[in-house]
Design an enzyme around this catalytic site. Structure first.
Site, PDB file in Angstrom:
ATOM      1  CG  HIS A   1      42.179  45.629  44.424  1.00 38.93           C
ATOM      2  ND1 HIS A   1      41.487  45.377  45.570  1.00 38.93           N
ATOM      3  CD2 HIS A   1      43.229  44.778  44.424  1.00 38.93           C
ATOM      4  CE1 HIS A   1      42.087  44.413  46.251  1.00 38.93           C
ATOM      5  NE2 HIS A   1      43.148  44.043  45.578  1.00 38.93           N
TER       6      HIS A   1
ATOM      7  CE1 TYR B   1      32.322  46.824  49.498  1.00 39.77           C
ATOM      8  CE2 TYR B   1      32.392  46.570  47.102  1.00 39.77           C
ATOM      9  CZ  TYR B   1      32.833  47.183  48.255  1.00 39.77           C
ATOM     10  OH  TYR B   1      33.796  48.158  48.176  1.00 39.77           O
TER      11      TYR B   1
ATOM     12  N   PRO C   1      33.470  53.793  57.051  1.00 41.79           N
ATOM     13  CG  PRO C   1      33.944  51.795  58.139  1.00 41.79           C
ATOM     14  CD  PRO C   1      33.238  53.093  58.322  1.00 41.79           C
TER      15      PRO C   1
ATOM     16  CE  LYS D   1      35.061  57.420  47.868  1.00 41.07           C
ATOM     17  NZ  LYS D   1      35.760  57.066  46.630  1.00 41.07           N
TER      18      LYS D   1
ATOM     19  CE1 TYR E   1      34.101  50.695  46.037  1.00 40.06           C
ATOM     20  CE2 TYR E   1      35.188  49.860  44.076  1.00 40.06           C
ATOM     21  CZ  TYR E   1      34.802  49.692  45.392  1.00 40.06           C
ATOM     22  OH  TYR E   1      35.095  48.517  46.040  1.00 40.06           O
TER      23      TYR E   1
END
Ligand code: APR
Length: 400
Positions: free
Chosen positions: A75, A206, A298, A302, A397
């Site tokens: 990704h 998101y 979450p 991580k 990220y």
């Protein structure tokens, strides 16, 4: 009858315990893993799936990545939607240029179990640790056929690695000794949905919405994870398939951005977003890794990556202690890991603030709710427009 003995007794066969066990075997350190659940239960648990570049590196260097390299998906982008439109961050071209590998955690667990057994490892399913004191682990459920780890028996290790999650006996033993915990409740919950549906966008999406956050996480060609922010105490049974897809469509603004590819809901659970960190993840003969050492909400995926980071560090420290009598690595374990753990928490906390508006608008003073939402959009706008912010975001990220 003599007690079972091992260099390291690992409690828990999740990502932390299994990575640690595999690394120890590879380094010639004898160990045993005690896992309270059955092999089928451990291998069937669908959870996270996002592996940071560091985790992939550790797994690859230690011969544990064949499955994820063959079947994992890369990704490189994530997308944000709100009432102000949509933008995509191509993070492979930002920050350190690192990417995620998406590989369902249960498949990773399956690979790690198989490899541990192939390396000749001793892994006992159905063996629940009742408590741990001074290197001795008392076993509660001796479903194990050999009777070697039967109920009430003890397994002794020079060291014990508590990899048994945040409600495990490892953490309980340390907190009983007075080790303090830093704790945060993000005040929001997610309905986590696993759907037999192909992804509806290339990777992760998101969506910010006044009804609450919605998330889309591509998993495989046929399975997608979705999240819906929901009030604390929500019963998943109240969410029918219809209600889930309708709410997802609203929050993901399908009228504007196109429909979602729907499918049967395979699983729905409610996760409360909470984080904590043990201020000292071990002492003497007991050392913790993974969720046992700290739980991370979450929102930035991580958890499994911190587990791999800590397992690697602990494996090195145990190797030095057991094969060379050098305990300096164990003494440094907290100092080695905690700064990186806290950076992950800081980012995760920021991400949670970005994704969630006021938790329960009804309960919150309306001025505060307005302030919270305005901050959310200020964060989003900074991320949309500032290349420096995007670089910083990408570095955090994808990293641990
Ligand atoms: N005795 C034996 N086994 C136990 C005991 C016990 N008393 N208590 C818990 N266990 C086992 C659980 O059944 C589980 O298999 O310990 C294991 C802990 O595994 P995880 O919960 O997966 O924790 P960890 O290995 O730290 O994984 C870290 O992966 O999916 C992410 O979000 C998850 O952040 C977490 C991360």
């Amino acid at each position: 009858m003599a007690e079972a003995q091992a260099g390291v007794v690992i409690v828990g066969a999740g990502p932390a315990g299994l990575v640690l066990g595999n690394l120890l075997l590879d380094r010639g350190v004898d160990c045993v893993i005690l896992e309270r659940r059955s092999r089928a239960a451990v291998e069937g648990r669908a959870r996270a799936g996002f592996l940071a570049a560091h985790s992939v590196r550790v797994l690859t260097e230690n011969g544990l990545a064949a499955g994820l390299l063959a079947r994992g998906r890369t990704h490189t982008t994530c997308r944000f939607r709100s009432e102000r439109g949509e933008f995509t961050l191509d993070y492979a071209g930002l920050g350190r240029g690192e990417v995620h590998t998406v590989y369902p955690q249960q498949e990773l667990v399956r690979d790690l179990v198989a490899e541990f057994l192939r390396r000749g490892g001793d892994l006992r399913f159905g063996a629940e640790a009742a408590d741990v004191t001074d290197g001795r682990v008392r076993v509660r459920d001796g479903a194990d056929a050999t009777g070697r780890y039967a109920t009430g028996r003890y397994v002794t290790g020079r060291y014990v690695a508590g990899c048994d999650g945040h409600r495990g006996v490892g953490r309980a033993a340390l907190t009983a000794q007075g080790v303090p915990t830093a704790r945060w409740d993000h005040g929001v919950s997610w309905l986590a949905v696993l759907a037999a549906a192909p992804p509806s966008m290339p990777a992760t999406g998101y969506a910010l919405h006044e009804r609450g956050f919605a998330g889309h996480m591509a998993r495989t060609a046929t399975v997608t994870r979705y999240y819906l922010q929901c009030p604390r105490g929500t019963d998943p049974a109240d969410w029918s398939e219809d209600r889930i897809w309708t709410e997802l469509a609203t929050r993901m603004r399908t009228a504007e951005f196109g429909p979602l590819r729907e499918g049967a809901v395979l699983e729905k659970t409610v996760v409360d977003l909470r984080s904590d960190v043990l201020e000292s993840p071990g002492t003497g003969r007991l050392w913790l890794a993974g969720d046992a050492a700290g739980l991370i909400s979450p929102s930035a995926a991580k958890g499994a990556n911190l587990a791999v980071l800590q397992a690697e560090s602990l494996a090195r420290a145990f190797e030095a202690a057991l094969l060379r009598g050098d305990e300096s690595g164990l003494a440094r374990y907290a100092a080695d890991c905690l700064p990186r753990v806290w950076r992950a928490h800081e980012f995760s906390h920021w991400m949670s603030g970005l994704l969630h508006g006021p938790a329960d608008a009804g309960d919150i003073d309306r001025d505060e709710a307005r302030y919270g939402r305005a901050l959310q959009y200020a964060r989003l706008e900074s991320l949309r427009t500032s290349r420096r912010h995007q670089d910083f975001f990408a570095e955090n990220y994808t990293g641990v």
